[in-house]
Every structure is written in C-alpha cells, then in structure tokens.
Design an enzyme around this catalytic site. Structure first.
Site, PDB file in Angstrom:
ATOM      1  N   GLY A 243     -64.991 -81.548 -25.170  1.00 29.40           N
ATOM      2  CA  GLY A 243     -63.652 -81.981 -25.340  1.00 29.40           C
ATOM      3  C   GLY A 243     -63.153 -82.819 -24.320  1.00 29.40           C
ATOM      4  O   GLY A 243     -61.774 -82.882 -24.314  1.00 29.40           O
ATOM      5  N   GLY A 244     -63.558 -83.175 -23.292  1.00 30.00           N
ATOM      6  CA  GLY A 244     -63.051 -84.076 -22.502  1.00 30.00           C
ATOM      7  C   GLY A 244     -62.061 -85.046 -22.734  1.00 30.00           C
ATOM      8  O   GLY A 244     -60.971 -85.277 -22.612  1.00 30.00           O
ATOM      9  N   LYS A 245     -62.621 -86.234 -23.501  1.00 29.26           N
ATOM     10  CA  LYS A 245     -62.166 -87.139 -23.942  1.00 29.26           C
ATOM     11  C   LYS A 245     -61.036 -86.824 -25.229  1.00 29.26           C
ATOM     12  O   LYS A 245     -60.062 -87.446 -25.393  1.00 29.26           O
ATOM     13  CB  LYS A 245     -63.114 -88.133 -24.604  1.00 29.26           C
ATOM     14  CG  LYS A 245     -63.826 -88.870 -23.298  1.00 29.26           C
ATOM     15  CD  LYS A 245     -64.828 -89.806 -23.710  1.00 29.26           C
ATOM     16  CE  LYS A 245     -65.828 -90.165 -22.744  1.00 29.26           C
ATOM     17  NZ  LYS A 245     -66.846 -88.681 -22.416  1.00 29.26           N
ATOM     18  N   CYS A 360     -72.250 -93.135 -21.471  1.00 29.71           N
ATOM     19  CA  CYS A 360     -72.221 -92.955 -19.749  1.00 29.71           C
ATOM     20  C   CYS A 360     -73.810 -93.417 -19.566  1.00 29.71           C
ATOM     21  O   CYS A 360     -74.568 -92.725 -18.819  1.00 29.71           O
ATOM     22  CB  CYS A 360     -72.254 -91.554 -19.457  1.00 29.71           C
ATOM     23  SG  CYS A 360     -73.298 -90.505 -20.194  1.00 29.71           S
TER      24      CYS A 360
END
Length: 430
Positions: A243-245, A360
C-alpha cells in the site's frame, strides 16, 4: 562484542545465506535469536558487514580471488569500510572469538598495493550473466550505475499531507539529520551512514505513529506524483502490495473520490489496513482477490496504476541478496507476468482515462520494451510523456537523464539519487 567476534558472526551468517540459499534477513534474525547476548549495536554492525559484503560481492571477490564468505567479510572491513589491514589484524589478534589469523596470501590480497584486474561486471557488482543486458539498458554509465546500486540506501520518508507538512515533520526529526528530499516536494531523506553507522529507527518516532509520514523511497514517491491522481477521480491501484503508493495516491486525491486497492496476492495486501488507519485515509476500498472481483470497475477508472512485478534490479541497494539470486529464468517469468498484468489492467481504464506502468527495474526488457509492446498490441492507447508531466509538476527540478523517445522516464541511484524506477504513461483514446 569486539570487532573480532562481529567478523566471525558476519562470516557465519554469510555462510548460511550461501550454502542454504536463505534470505539474508531471515539468516540474521535466526543468528540473533541463537546469540541473545549480542546487543542491538552488535547486531547492527554484523548486519552492516553482511549487507555490504553482498552489495559488493563481485568486486570484493575479485579482490580476494574468491567468493568465500571469510574473504568477503575481511575485504568489506578493510576496503569498503576503509579500516585498513592493520585494524583487521588487530581485531583478529585481540578477540578469542575472532576468526583465524590472516594467511600470507590474504594479507597480500588485502594490502593497499595489490594490483586488481576486474571485468566491467565485477567493477559494477552486477552478475556476469546479466551484464550485457545491464549495459544495453544503461549505456556508457553502466559501471557507474552498478556501483551506485551497490552503495547503502538512505532512509526516505513521504510526508502525509493529509495530516502534516514537511516543515513540521523536519522539525520533529531534526535529531536524526533529516533533510528535505532533492526532488519530491513531499519527501524527506536521512542519508546512509558509513561503516559501523546505525540508522535511526524512524518507525518508533511519534510522527510515524501518528501517521505524519510513511517510509517510501523518493523514486516511488515521484512515480505516484507523475500519475497525477486528482481529487474526485476513480482510481485503481492494480498491484497495490503493502500500500505504499496507494497511500501516496490517496494523499494526492486529498481523500476525495474513490481509490481501489487490489493485488492478486492477498498476503501482500495484509499490511495495508493498519497503514490506512494510521494515515487517516477514508477514500480507499481494499478489494480482496479471494472474496471479490473487479467486474464492476471495468471501463470506469480515470486512472489505473500498475506497480508491476519485476526483477527488482532498481532496489539492489536495499535488497542486495536478491541481486545474486536473480536468474535468467526469473527475468523471463517477470516479463510474462508484466504482459499479463498489462493486458488485465487495461480493461478498467475508461475512454480518456490513463494507465501508468511502473517498475522498480533498470532493465530495458522490463521497461521500455514492455511499453512498446503494449502500444503495439493496444492501438486504442497512446503514449503520454511522463517527462512533460515532470516538467509541469517539478518545473524547478533537474530533468532525468534516462528518457525514451515517447517520454517514459527512468530514475537511477547515479542520475537522480533514488532507487531505480521506470514510469510510463498511456491514455485510452475516446
């Protein structure tokens, strides 16, 4: 513990990683469990030795003419940490828990006047089998980029603008040496410390507990910003993971509109619920793949964001053991996965909506080649220039070095001081 005992511990952990093919974090955790007398400072130094040995495994193996864990740890201590040969000899002599004394051959190889002949792949600390692809992707700066990927990573934080602002967080984190990030307008950076240096535990800070900031690399922050999620939009984060982005997109939307978080692996989604609560975000629906589908979202989304599964070559600074576990078969599998995800995710984009593809990775096969393939297979989509969006959102910032003809952007440790990250933007034509 003295340095001699720490050197022994690092060698033991590396042997565990090499012989049993275990993730380095698991091997370090198990070593700490079995050696509870070791304090937190000792475990930090041991971990630094192990991680730095893995980051520079190829170049240090060239120095020692062997990839043996003992030689890698000694070379890390003498060369990477710049402690010098005399300091190593003293560490070995003054601790009964230290490894065996140096052989004459080891002394010769570690001496400052030793002549080193290394290949470009060794100098760049890139696996031999991957070098031709790595060089083709990064060009004349491939060795420099590889060396940048072999250094320690900083701690990057994203200010949660729903609860705080950068000045406030910087003031609270002043004791950590935190500074404003050079590119992200909501980013904060704590630079990596060399050698025995210990990084602050920012998750124990009051600001983190209150949801004022999240751990997120600056490149990941920039990818979310280039997606341009607007308040009131309908947005799908198709590979949401932890859920970072997702949280970054929600902050851009100012808690307005609707954001759907989905991941094919429900276990990867598990951490998101606690993070949402801490961040004070209310406009996210988490779609569990085990209990729901996304049929109701088809052709409804203003934005679909894909943080695609990839080899992770852009995050080698943070996961150095993954560098040496990567295989040609794994790369081929990731390429298939990426195409599968792109083909599935496209159906949720409405006419006039946007699809953002990010990885990434720093490999062309996973990045620009996939973007070109997608456009060839899906003529209803056209490329939008991520570079133009960069200029619009970050007009005073330096432009990225790695930009494709269509405007896709790749960030790298050497060129932008971030993790390696690729961002391509498409628009579905009406």
């Amino acid at each position: 513990m003295k340095d001699g005992g720490r050197l022994t511990a690092a060698i033991e952990v590396l042997q565990e990683v090499e012989t049993r093919h275990r993730p380095v974090q698991a091997a370090l955790r198990d070593w700490g469990t079995a050696h509870r007398f070791a304090g937190s400072g000792d475990r930090t130094v041991i971990g630094n030795l192990v991680f730095d040995a893995l980051r520079n495994k190829a170049s240090l193996s060239a120095v020692m003419q062997s990839g043996d864990p003992r030689g890698l740890v000694f070379a890390t201590y003498v060369k990477t940490w710049e402690k010098g040969l005399l300091a190593l000899e003293d560490a070995l002599a003054q601790d009964r828990h230290a490894p065996e004394p140096l052989s004459e051959q080891e002394k010769k190889l570690l001496s400052e006047d030793a002549q080193l002949r290394s290949s470009p792949a060794e100098a760049a600390d890139v696996p031999d089998w991957l070098w031709s692809r790595f060089e083709a992707s990064l060009g004349e700066n491939a060795v420099t980029e590889g060396q940048a990927l072999a250094r320690r990573a900083p701690v990057d934080l994203r200010v949660n603008t729903l609860k705080s602002n950068r000045d406030k967080v910087l003031k609270r984190l002043a004791h950590t040496g935190a500074k404003s990030s050079s590119l992200s307008p909501v980013g904060i950076r704590i630079e990596a410390k060399p050698g025995l240096g210990r990084m602050p535990h920012v998750q124990a800070e009051e600001g983190y507990q209150k949801g004022w900031f999240e751990l997120q690399d600056e490149a990941s922050q920039l990818a979310a910003q280039l997606a341009k999620a607007e308040p009131g939009e309908q947005v799908l984060d198709y590979c949401a993971g932890g859920g970072g982005k997702t949280l970054a997109l929600a902050a851009s939307m100012q808690n307005k509109g609707q954001l759907y978080a989905f991941d094919a692996d429900r276990l990867r989604l598990a951490p998101i619920h606690e993070r949402l609560k801490r961040a004070g975000i209310h406009n996210i629906q988490v779609r569990d793949p085990a209990s729901t589908d996304l049929k109701d979202l088809e052709a409804q989304m203003d934005l679909v964001f894909i943080d695609a599964p990839c080899t992770g070559t852009g995050v080698w600074r943070r996961r150095p053991d993954s560098k040496w576990r990567l295989s040609e078969r794994a790369l081929e599998d990731r390429i298939k996965d990426q195409r599968h995800v792109l083909e599935n995710a496209k159906k949720y984009v409405k006419n006039g909506g946007r699809l953002v593809y990010a990885t990434c990775s720093v490999l062309r096969e996973e990045n620009q080649s996939q973007s070109e393939w997608f456009l060839e297979q899906n003529p209803e989509f056209q490329a939008l220039s991520a570079l133009d969006i960069w200029k619009e959102l970050l007009p005073e910032k330096a432009l990225p070095d790695h930009v494709s003809e269509s405007g896709s952007v790749m960030l790298t440790p050497h060129s932008t001081g971030t993790d390696g990250f690729f961002i391509s933007v498409f628009k579905k034509q009406t």
